[in-house]
Design a protein around this motif. Structure first.
Motif, PDB file in Angstrom:
ATOM      1  N   LYS A 354       0.798  -1.217   0.000  1.00 51.75           N
ATOM      2  CA  LYS A 354       0.000   0.000   0.000  1.00 51.75           C
ATOM      3  C   LYS A 354       0.835   1.273   0.000  1.00 51.75           C
ATOM      4  CE  LYS A 354      -4.244  -1.974   1.659  1.00 51.75           C
ATOM      5  NZ  LYS A 354      -5.464  -1.799   2.431  1.00 51.75           N
ATOM      6  N   GLY A 355       2.047   1.169  -0.491  1.00 50.88           N
ATOM      7  CA  GLY A 355       2.851   2.376  -0.650  1.00 50.88           C
ATOM      8  C   GLY A 355       2.492   3.052  -1.957  1.00 50.88           C
ATOM      9  N   GLU A 356       3.265   4.113  -2.258  1.00 51.16           N
ATOM     10  CA  GLU A 356       3.067   4.776  -3.545  1.00 51.16           C
ATOM     11  C   GLU A 356       4.449   4.796  -4.175  1.00 51.16           C
ATOM     12  OE1 GLU A 356       1.307   8.611  -3.219  1.00 51.16           O
ATOM     13  OE2 GLU A 356       0.317   8.424  -5.155  1.00 51.16           O
ATOM     14  N   ILE A 357       4.817   3.675  -4.776  1.00 55.87           N
ATOM     15  CA  ILE A 357       6.226   3.366  -4.998  1.00 55.87           C
ATOM     16  C   ILE A 357       6.759   3.988  -6.278  1.00 55.87           C
ATOM     17  CG2 ILE A 357       7.904   1.511  -5.167  1.00 55.87           C
ATOM     18  CD1 ILE A 357       5.637  -0.301  -3.897  1.00 55.87           C
TER      19      ILE A 357
ATOM     20  N   TYR B  44       3.838  -6.006  -5.041  1.00 59.21           N
ATOM     21  CA  TYR B  44       3.612  -4.653  -4.512  1.00 59.21           C
ATOM     22  C   TYR B  44       4.160  -3.599  -5.475  1.00 59.21           C
ATOM     23  CZ  TYR B  44       2.513  -6.982  -0.086  1.00 59.21           C
ATOM     24  OH  TYR B  44       1.964  -7.772   0.889  1.00 59.21           O
ATOM     25  N   LEU B  45       5.319  -3.904  -6.073  1.00 62.79           N
ATOM     26  CA  LEU B  45       5.904  -2.939  -7.010  1.00 62.79           C
ATOM     27  C   LEU B  45       4.936  -2.674  -8.156  1.00 62.79           C
ATOM     28  CD1 LEU B  45       9.703  -3.618  -7.538  1.00 62.79           C
ATOM     29  CD2 LEU B  45       8.570  -1.999  -6.053  1.00 62.79           C
ATOM     30  N   PHE B  48       1.311  -1.169  -6.444  1.00 59.93           N
ATOM     31  CA  PHE B  48       1.318   0.123  -5.757  1.00 59.93           C
ATOM     32  C   PHE B  48       2.330   1.071  -6.375  1.00 59.93           C
ATOM     33  CE2 PHE B  48      -0.034  -3.020  -2.529  1.00 59.93           C
ATOM     34  CZ  PHE B  48      -1.349  -2.576  -2.394  1.00 59.93           C
ATOM     35  N   ARG B  49       2.534   0.928  -7.641  1.00 63.19           N
ATOM     36  CA  ARG B  49       3.446   1.810  -8.344  1.00 63.19           C
ATOM     37  C   ARG B  49       2.909   3.233  -8.324  1.00 63.19           C
ATOM     38  NH1 ARG B  49       6.152   0.701 -14.226  1.00 63.19           N
ATOM     39  NH2 ARG B  49       7.389   2.596 -14.071  1.00 63.19           N
ATOM     40  N   TYR B  50       3.816   4.184  -8.262  1.00 64.21           N
ATOM     41  CA  TYR B  50       3.427   5.591  -8.239  1.00 64.21           C
ATOM     42  C   TYR B  50       2.546   5.910  -9.443  1.00 64.21           C
ATOM     43  CZ  TYR B  50       3.841  10.670  -8.259  1.00 64.21           C
ATOM     44  OH  TYR B  50       3.585  12.005  -8.252  1.00 64.21           O
ATOM     45  N   GLY B  51       1.439   6.570  -9.176  1.00 55.58           N
ATOM     46  CA  GLY B  51       0.568   6.979 -10.261  1.00 55.58           C
ATOM     47  C   GLY B  51      -0.477   5.932 -10.626  1.00 55.58           C
ATOM     48  N   ALA B  54      -4.874   2.428  -6.854  1.00 58.28           N
ATOM     49  CA  ALA B  54      -4.980   1.217  -6.044  1.00 58.28           C
ATOM     50  C   ALA B  54      -5.541   1.607  -4.694  1.00 58.28           C
ATOM     51  CB  ALA B  54      -3.604   0.575  -5.870  1.00 58.28           C
ATOM     52  N   ARG B  56      -5.165   2.254  -1.281  1.00 58.17           N
ATOM     53  CA  ARG B  56      -4.057   2.431  -0.343  1.00 58.17           C
ATOM     54  C   ARG B  56      -4.549   2.791   1.050  1.00 58.17           C
ATOM     55  NH1 ARG B  56      -2.086   4.546  -5.181  1.00 58.17           N
ATOM     56  NH2 ARG B  56      -0.160   3.540  -5.916  1.00 58.17           N
TER      57      ARG B  56
END
Lengths: 562, 318
Positions: A354-357, B44-45, B48-51, B54, B56
């Motif tokens: 649940k990160g914003e990776i 997760y990569l 939950f990738r930026y942009g 999802a 969160r």
């Protein structure tokens, strides 16, 4: 730069220039004298960086010679003695003149005061002395090479080193002996700094995890290094004056040396790994823009590793002739010490949830650390089993295992740190596409070099063999090819990082939207770091949910950014 | 002598099979423990990738239950292997009483073997199939390590001290024998061959290699040549001459009272030290008159003397 080459988080905001009224530490003087007599922790960090980079190169050349020679089973490039000197030099330089000082003396030095809101380390002049002592030790290493080198391996096992070796053992021992004092002084400095110089509000529970790991490392420096120092003196006494301490022919005990040596050298592995773990905690939380999962478990596991790490040295000696009951206990404790490492790895994985990776260079290096360290650590659990170790010890399996941890893991983390804090150190941004490429090359080059060595070791190929049985050649060639990929990958960052010094965009104080106090200062920071003493009012890693940037640990950040 | 380079290399003893089973099941467990890290990180990569949109919300900051379970469960699983491995190791520590003892002396850069029959060989070790073999090892100089990969055993070989390893080979053939502890210039070529033969072949080899006398007989000859009888008596039964020395008959394996009031067991190490460094432990009731033989004898000769003293009887017939 096209958007794909930069971190998406920072492309959102305009980058303010460094305020002119506050000169950066780099602008405090350009003469050689201003560098060699500096007491600024940031400049000393740069001095260390230059020194260890030089030694990394020296150790790398020795490694290249070894891998080149091992392309064929016959001794073609070097003589047997030449080969023995090459791997001994590789080990001594890489362990004591690169890995041990690597992260603590560079990023530890640079970041520790910044992260806890201090102006400098507790003893700035001692810090500079530590660098000079290190350089003196390094000088002796170079003299050792000129004097014909040393053929004992980095382990200096007696009675070979004390009586039989015809290499420059005394000089090599002197080099390591001297560099030990650098470790001890740095350790004392860090411990006092963490205890006494935390800014108001920076409680133990708010310390960034990098500080926790550097703090534990400093304690190991202070407690373990003196044992090595004394042991080396004893070896020198036996070698020079024939005093019977380790050589049975003189009435000594060779196993005693191994106990003393590993009492230092096993904790020394944690000196190499703990700071790397600290770096990874910073990199993962920032890339995921999320509070670390299980702060106290990650911090506490660093301390646990430091403490239990002192009680496992005997697992290097299962076949040495030590009591089998001692072996059984050391085997058990070695399994116990794996638990806190596992806790860290699982917590990092959970942090990604649940990160914003943002998948950028620093994150890839951090993930490289996690992957390689996991493999290295778990094969370590296999080696902790005595019955397996009896077969695998002193083979390439062990060589692969510790390279996965110390080189695959720690060096990846070192490069990760270099990329993450490069904008802070230099004030410039590099091209992230190159960083990602280098990180991937390091990972795959590394695996190609060392994965075949697990197989070879299991097949019964002993380490430190110049001439080897024909059957191992295919795996040896694979390993050597991998090492050339690795060599290219390690050199690559030097080009784009140096390029950024001249052509890189100015970074601004906080290009990653990170929360640590170091990001509230201009990049590069001024000599005294903070204009006013920061007051911390939050725990570390306060990244808001779904937010763009994190909240710095202090509210005074805006006034500094200006 | 070609080993298959991948997968399971040749196993020449039951122990080797057990070690391989341990290593491979352990590797499986280890892979299971690593899997969540690699698989979940990758998932997760991507998720939950930026942009990327999802869910969160309600991100956890920690969970004691998770922490405890991912510490304790792997630990307990690994502890199972600890018990298995340690048991296997201790079995490997105690050779059976009927084991045949072969003396091993390592020196830079060769391996010397002496059979009880008196046969000596260098860098080659012939052993009979199916018989427990105990190697009693010492070094003439630095630390070496006798590594027999096909048997999955190795043991460091120390100067001034005996170490041992034992095995029962269950496959005839020629297997590698290597030095595993770095010992100087020619460490990498300090190797040889382990030759496992059927008992009949082994007997034939021994008859052919032919020793003119057994190890104990060589020891007896040394005993006479060095003049040991002058003090220890002509048949090592003690002497009434002015310079008295302890009788050696029946000595082996018995406790020896020492001049400092303690006892020492008269094992190989005790006899070795009493010859090489006689002033280290002095038998009660005797003057410390014996000259040290550390510079006179090599380790092979000491082994011969030990064999002679063993042949004079004692508590344990080893």
């Amino acid at each position: 730069m096209s958007p794909s080459q930069v971190n998406p988080r920072m492309s959102q905001e305009a980058v303010p220039d460094t305020p002119e009224e506050r000169r950066s530490y780099l602008a405090e003087g350009h003469s050689l004298r201003s560098w060699l007599l500096t007491t600024d922790h940031k400049r000393i960090a740069i001095l260390f960086m230059v020194a260890i980079t030089f030694f990394f190169f020296c150790g790398g050349v020795a490694a290249a010679l070894i891998r080149l020679d091992l392309l064929t089973p016959a001794p073609d490039l070097m003589s047997n003695d030449g080969y023995n000197r090459a791997f001994s030099l590789h080990g001594i330089i890489m362990v004591w003149f690169f890995l041990i000082p690597s992260i603590p003396t560079t990023f530890g030095n640079f970041l520790l005061p910044l992260m806890i809101g201090a102006k400098d380390l507790a003893f700035p002049r001692l810090n500079l002395a530590s660098w000079y002592i290190f350089v003196l030790g390094g000088l002796f290493t170079l003299i050792t090479v000129v004097a014909g080198g040393v053929d004992t391996g980095w382990t200096f096992y007696t009675p070979f080193s004390s009586t039989y070796s015809n290499g420059a053992v005394f000089l090599a021992i002197t080099a390591v002996f001297i560099s030990g004092f650098s470790s001890i002084l740095t350790g004392i400095n860090f411990i006092v700094t963490v205890h006494k110089l935390r800014c108001p509000g920076m409680t133990w529970g708010r310390l960034p995890l990098f500080v926790w790991s550097i703090y534990t490392t400093a304690i190991i420096f202070v407690l373990a290094t003196p044992v090595l120092t004394i042991t080396l003196v004893l070896v020198a006494l036996e070698r020079v004056f024939g005093l019977g301490i380790f050589d049975p022919a003189l009435g000594g005990d060779p196993i005693l040396f191994q106990h003393l040596f590993w009492f230092y050298s096993h904790p020394a592995v944690y000196i190499m790994v703990l700071p790397a773990m600290g770096v990874v905690s910073e990199l993962i939380t920032n890339a995921a823009h999320k509070q670390i999962f299980g702060y106290w478990f990650v911090a506490g596991s660093a301390i646990a590793i430091g403490v239990i790490g002192f009680m496992v040295w005997g697992h290097h000696m299962f076949v040495s002739g030590q009591s089998p009951y001692a072996s059984a206990i050391f085997s058990f404790l070695s399994i116990v010490v794996a638990v806190p490492s596992a806790i860290k790895v699982y917590n990092w994985t959970a942090t990604l949830h649940k990160g914003e990776i943002v998948i950028d260079g620093p994150l890839l290096y951090a993930l490289g650390f996690i992957g390689l360290f996991t493999i290295g650590g778990l094969t370590g659990v296999m080696l902790a089993m005595i019955a397996a170790d009896v077969h695998l010890t002193d083979t390439y399996f062990v060589v692969a295992h510790f390279h996965f941890i110390m080189v695959g893991g720690s060096v990846s983390a070192y490069f990760g740190a270099l990329h993450f804090w490069w904008p802070k150190i230099t004030g410039r941004l590099y091209n992230d596409m190159w960083a990602r490429l280098a990180a991937l090359l390091i990972f795959f080059g590394f695996v190609m070099t060392f994965a075949p060595q697990f197989v070879m070791g299991y097949e019964g190929m002993p380490r430190r063999y110049h001439v080897y049985p024909q059957v191992f050649q295919p795996l040896m060639v694979m390993s050597s090819v991998g090492s050339s990929v690795l060599a290219v990958a390690y050199v690559l960052p030097f080009f784009y990082l140096f390029w950024s010094l001249r052509y890189g965009k100015p970074a601004g104080p906080n290009p990653w939207g990170a929360t640590g106090l170091e990001w509230t200062t201009p990049s590069p920071p001024p000599k005294d770091n903070f204009e006013t003493v920061p007051v911390v009012d939050k725990e570390a890693y306060c990244y808001p949910e779904q937010g763009r940037a994190g909240e710095p640990q202090t509210q005074q950040a805006e006034s500094v950014d200006a | 002598m070609t080993l298959p380079v991948f997968f399971i290399p040749v196993e020449a003893s039951a122990h080797a099979g057990q070690v391989d089973l341990l290593i491979w099941t352990l590797a499986l467990l280890v892979a299971l423990l690593a899997a969540p890290v690699f698989v979940l990180s990758a998932i997760y990569l991507l998720r939950f990738r930026y942009g990327r949109r999802a869910d969160r919300s309600k991100a956890q900051r920690g969970s004691v239950w998770l922490e405890v379970s991912w510490s304790v469960i792997p630990f307990l699983l690994v502890m199972g292997f600890y018990v298995w491995s340690t048991k296997l190791f201790f079995e490997q520590q105690s050779p059976p009483d009927d084991a045949m003892t072969i003396n091993v002396v390592a020196k830079q850069w060769m391996w010397k073997f002496q059979h009880p029959s008196g046969t000596r060989e260098i860098n080659e070790l012939h052993v009979p199939l199916g018989k427990p073999i105990r190697l009693t090892m010492t070094s003439q100089d630095v630390i070496h390590s006798l590594y027999l990969p096909a048997l999955r055993i190795k043991q460091d070989v120390l100067p001034g001290r005996y170490t041992q390893e034992w095995f029962v080979a269950d496959k005839t053939g020629v297997f590698p024998l290597r030095c595993a502890e770095f010992c100087g210039t020619d460490h990498s070529v300090m190797g040889g061959r382990l030759i496992v033969q059927t008992p009949a072949d082994f007997a034939r080899w021994q008859a052919q290699a032919g020793a003119d006398r057994s190890l104990a007989a060589s020891g007896r000859e040394l005993f006479d040549r060095l003049g040991c009888a002058g003090c220890h008596g002509s048949n090592a039964q003690g002497s009434e001459s002015p310079i008295r020395a302890p009788p050696l008959v029946g000595l082996y394996g018995r406790p020896v009272p020492l001049s400092d009031g303690t006892f020492a067991k008269a094992d190989d190490q005790y006899i070795h030290d009493s010859i090489m460094l006689p002033n280290k432990q002095i038998a009660a009731g005797y003057e410390p008159r014996m000259p040290p033989f550390g510079n006179v004898l090599d380790e092979e000769q000491v082994a011969q003397l030990e064999a002679y003293i063993r042949s004079l009887g004692g508590k344990e017939d080893k």
